[in-house]
Design a protein around this motif. Sequence first.
Motif, short mmCIF file in Angstrom:
data_model
loop_
_atom_site.label_atom_id
_atom_site.label_comp_id
_atom_site.label_asym_id
_atom_site.label_seq_id
_atom_site.Cartn_x
_atom_site.Cartn_y
_atom_site.Cartn_z
N ASP A 71 3.47 -0.88 3.23
CA ASP A 71 2.83 -1.87 4.35
C ASP A 71 2.31 -3.27 3.62
OD1 ASP A 71 3.57 -1.11 6.44
OD2 ASP A 71 1.81 0.36 6.53
N ASP A 86 0.74 -1.12 -0.41
CA ASP A 86 -0.04 -0.18 0.11
C ASP A 86 0.80 1.38 0.02
OD1 ASP A 86 1.12 0.84 2.98
OD2 ASP A 86 -0.81 -0.75 3.19
N SER A 87 0.51 2.36 -0.18
CA SER A 87 1.38 3.60 0.18
C SER A 87 2.11 4.08 0.87
CB SER A 87 -0.10 5.00 -0.17
OG SER A 87 -0.82 5.11 0.73
N SER A 88 2.13 2.90 1.84
CA SER A 88 2.24 3.60 3.38
C SER A 88 3.78 2.20 3.23
CB SER A 88 1.49 2.80 4.97
OG SER A 88 1.07 3.93 4.65
N ARG A 105 -5.36 3.96 2.20
CA ARG A 105 -4.09 3.72 1.83
C ARG A 105 -3.93 2.70 1.05
NH1 ARG A 105 -0.64 1.32 6.42
NH2 ARG A 105 -2.62 0.14 6.76
N THR A 106 -5.05 1.10 0.69
CA THR A 106 -5.09 0.58 -0.55
C THR A 106 -5.54 0.30 -1.91
OG1 THR A 106 -6.83 -0.54 0.83
CG2 THR A 106 -4.95 -0.82 1.65
#
Length: 273
Positions: free
Chosen positions: A190, A186-188, A226-227
Amino acid sequence: MARSIGGQLGVPGVLLVLCVHATLAGAADRSLLGVERVGIDDVSVPADRPGFGDNAALVPQGHYVAEGGYRFDDNQGGGSTHTVPDVLLRTGIDPNVELRVGFAGYVINAPGHDGPGDMFVGAKIRLADEGRYTPMLSVIPEVSLPTGDDEVASPKASPNLRFAWGKTLTDLFALSGNLNFSEVIDSSGDYNLETAASLSGGFSLTTRLSSYIEYYGIFPSGDKRRTGRDTHAINGGFAFLGTPKTQFDVYAGSGLNDVASDVFAGVGIAHLW
């Protein structure tokens, strides 16, 4: 940051070398991997392209399928993406097992960042043959390797598991589909589970020409900020056998919500030897 095996040109270069070696070994009784070759006189190319879902059929033992193509996406919110060439090389090592290696293609965004996509390796394993009332079923374990540019590809390895099935209903019509499970970044940075599913109807128009229509959805889990949100799309196309061992295809589709591409289309080829 761009990464690759032997430089950015190394990924397609490696696949090209593998294809050349496989072709040179094609006249022998055994494949490049030393696998005994079975007869394929009555076998047409079992291509995985052009739809979203993979074919449940495997490459015959000791033989190869090389497939690839070009894709255009008219993106939501403006701009476009060109991906070329997406390449997949498959070889049968057993009646029920094939090995797979591929390259997701060079991505050209207008506007935006350009760069090579990731390489991936995996296998396809037949779990069940098609029966009178039951479909052919195969499983495809695969890993996307972080060999591409972080701006257009994954910064980490991404494993996925896909189940492909197919059932011939009449001489002119068949159903097929996929159920996929992937660990995506995801954008973080993770890992998050992403599920996808597809359903396709295939039509035999002549001995050489076929068509299909397909729906697919992609469903990320976790925090949608995020996803990203779910994706829904439909596509269809035609496949033409120039020879029993060479397939040419063309396809087009459209997103069904504002997450998928407005319009996407592509062309490709697959060859069995």
